[in-house]
Design a protein around this motif. Structure first.
Motif, mmCIF file in Angstrom:
data_model
loop_
_atom_site.group_PDB
_atom_site.id
_atom_site.type_symbol
_atom_site.label_atom_id
_atom_site.label_comp_id
_atom_site.label_asym_id
_atom_site.label_seq_id
_atom_site.Cartn_x
_atom_site.Cartn_y
_atom_site.Cartn_z
ATOM 1 N N MET A 1 -31.502 68.489 -62.210
ATOM 2 C CA MET A 1 -31.946 67.916 -63.482
ATOM 3 C C MET A 1 -33.095 68.742 -64.057
ATOM 4 N N LYS A 2 -34.037 69.046 -63.211
ATOM 5 C CA LYS A 2 -35.218 69.802 -63.643
ATOM 6 C C LYS A 2 -34.845 71.219 -64.080
ATOM 7 N N ALA A 3 -34.046 71.903 -63.273
ATOM 8 C CA ALA A 3 -33.670 73.295 -63.567
ATOM 9 C C ALA A 3 -32.836 73.416 -64.834
ATOM 10 N N ASN A 4 -32.024 72.394 -65.121
ATOM 11 C CA ASN A 4 -31.129 72.449 -66.280
ATOM 12 C C ASN A 4 -31.626 71.628 -67.463
ATOM 13 N N ALA A 5 -32.795 70.996 -67.326
ATOM 14 C CA ALA A 5 -33.389 70.171 -68.385
ATOM 15 C C ALA A 5 -32.392 69.132 -68.897
ATOM 16 N N VAL A 6 -31.809 68.366 -67.952
ATOM 17 C CA VAL A 6 -30.849 67.321 -68.306
ATOM 18 C C VAL A 6 -31.319 65.983 -67.738
ATOM 19 N N HIS A 7 -30.757 64.909 -68.284
ATOM 20 C CA HIS A 7 -31.097 63.559 -67.851
ATOM 21 C C HIS A 7 -30.072 62.976 -66.894
ATOM 22 N N ARG A 8 -28.955 63.680 -66.689
ATOM 23 C CA ARG A 8 -27.889 63.135 -65.839
ATOM 24 C C ARG A 8 -27.134 64.260 -65.146
ATOM 25 N N VAL A 9 -26.620 63.924 -63.963
ATOM 26 C CA VAL A 9 -25.783 64.837 -63.191
ATOM 27 C C VAL A 9 -24.534 64.055 -62.814
ATOM 28 N N TYR A 10 -23.374 64.640 -63.069
ATOM 29 C CA TYR A 10 -22.113 63.979 -62.756
ATOM 30 C C TYR A 10 -21.718 64.275 -61.309
ATOM 31 N N VAL A 11 -21.247 63.240 -60.626
ATOM 32 C CA VAL A 11 -20.745 63.379 -59.261
ATOM 33 C C VAL A 11 -19.236 63.555 -59.368
ATOM 34 N N LEU A 12 -18.735 64.679 -58.827
ATOM 35 C CA LEU A 12 -17.313 65.023 -58.968
ATOM 36 C C LEU A 12 -16.630 65.094 -57.606
ATOM 37 N N ASP A 13 -15.319 64.804 -57.616
ATOM 38 C CA ASP A 13 -14.524 65.034 -56.410
ATOM 39 C C ASP A 13 -14.143 66.514 -56.391
ATOM 40 N N PRO A 14 -13.489 66.996 -55.335
ATOM 41 C CA PRO A 14 -13.160 68.432 -55.257
ATOM 42 C C PRO A 14 -12.295 68.954 -56.405
ATOM 43 N N ALA A 15 -11.521 68.082 -57.058
ATOM 44 C CA ALA A 15 -10.671 68.511 -58.175
ATOM 45 C C ALA A 15 -11.398 68.474 -59.512
ATOM 46 N N GLY A 16 -12.654 68.040 -59.528
ATOM 47 C CA GLY A 16 -13.417 67.985 -60.771
ATOM 48 C C GLY A 16 -13.341 66.650 -61.479
ATOM 49 N N LYS A 17 -12.742 65.650 -60.849
ATOM 50 C CA LYS A 17 -12.661 64.316 -61.459
ATOM 51 C C LYS A 17 -14.012 63.615 -61.290
ATOM 52 N N LEU B 1 -16.595 60.941 -60.457
ATOM 53 C CA LEU B 1 -16.657 59.754 -59.605
ATOM 54 C C LEU B 1 -17.808 58.846 -60.002
ATOM 55 N N SER B 2 -18.888 59.468 -60.502
ATOM 56 C CA SER B 2 -20.113 58.730 -60.794
ATOM 57 C C SER B 2 -20.997 59.598 -61.685
ATOM 58 N N VAL B 3 -22.066 59.005 -62.137
ATOM 59 C CA VAL B 3 -23.087 59.752 -62.869
ATOM 60 C C VAL B 3 -24.442 59.254 -62.368
ATOM 61 N N VAL B 4 -25.335 60.193 -62.085
ATOM 62 C CA VAL B 4 -26.673 59.864 -61.606
ATOM 63 C C VAL B 4 -27.649 60.250 -62.703
ATOM 64 N N THR B 5 -28.424 59.278 -63.158
ATOM 65 C CA THR B 5 -29.397 59.520 -64.223
ATOM 66 C C THR B 5 -30.794 59.670 -63.633
#
Length: 178
Positions: free
Chosen positions: A113-129, A131-135
């Motif tokens: 979050m800090k390195a990319n200056a974003v408020h959220r990071v998406y949690v993905l499965d191995p195929a890129g689907k 699964l969740s979002v962490v704010t």
């Protein structure tokens, strides 16, 4: 890890690339979220893959002259907002959404979050689907109960004055539905 903290299965709302921008913004409002993942393939299906993000930040500087662009599909709306207007988020838009996996540590998510200056990071499965979002709020909620963040209020509370302020209820703004 995010899985240990049960942050790997938080509901994430998504739209497809061809969803009209106005429909995406209305979904954000109805679900009381500040962002949606953008997927290729049918939203919510096993074949969907996260390719982008639309958020309230994409409306920064939005004016009445921009209203016609709300009828565009989200991918074209974002292209206009991020590239044609020369927004500060152009570099982030080129990189795509910031993501991780369920076995990522909370510290690593915070660093992303800090390195990319974003408020959220998406949690993905191995195929890129998605699964969740962490704010950033999720990160703070996880740190406070763990005792890793302490309140900074070390001052004595200020004494109240005898001044009576007018009620704010008479000054509320009402936003009309779009």
């Amino acid at each position: 890890t995010l899985a240990d903290l049960n942050l790997d299965r938080k509901l994430v709302y998504t739209v497809t690339n061809d969803t009209p921008a106005l429909a995406a913004l209305l979904l954000m409002r109805s679900k009381d979220v500040s962002a949606l993942g953008i997927v290729e393939g049918p939203a919510g299906s096993q074949d969907s893959r996260l390719v982008g993000n639309i958020s309230a930040s994409d409306l920064r500087g939005f004016t009445a002259s921009d209203l016609p662009y709300l009828s565009l599909p989200v991918h074209r709306f974002l292209h206009y907002r991020r590239f044609c207007i020369a927004s500060a988020s152009v570099d982030r838009a080129r990189r795509g959404p910031v993501s991780c996996t369920p076995d990522t540590s909370l510290a690593d998510v915070f660093d992303k979050m800090k390195a990319n200056a974003v408020h959220r990071v998406y949690v993905l499965d191995p195929a890129g689907k998605p699964l969740s979002v962490v704010t950033i709020t999720d990160v703070m909620r996880a740190l406070i109960p763990a005792g890793l963040v302490q309140p900074m209020n070390t001052r004595e509370p200020r004494k109240r004055s005898n001044v009576t302020l007018p009620s704010l209820d008479s000054h509320r703004c009402v936003l009309s539905q779009v």
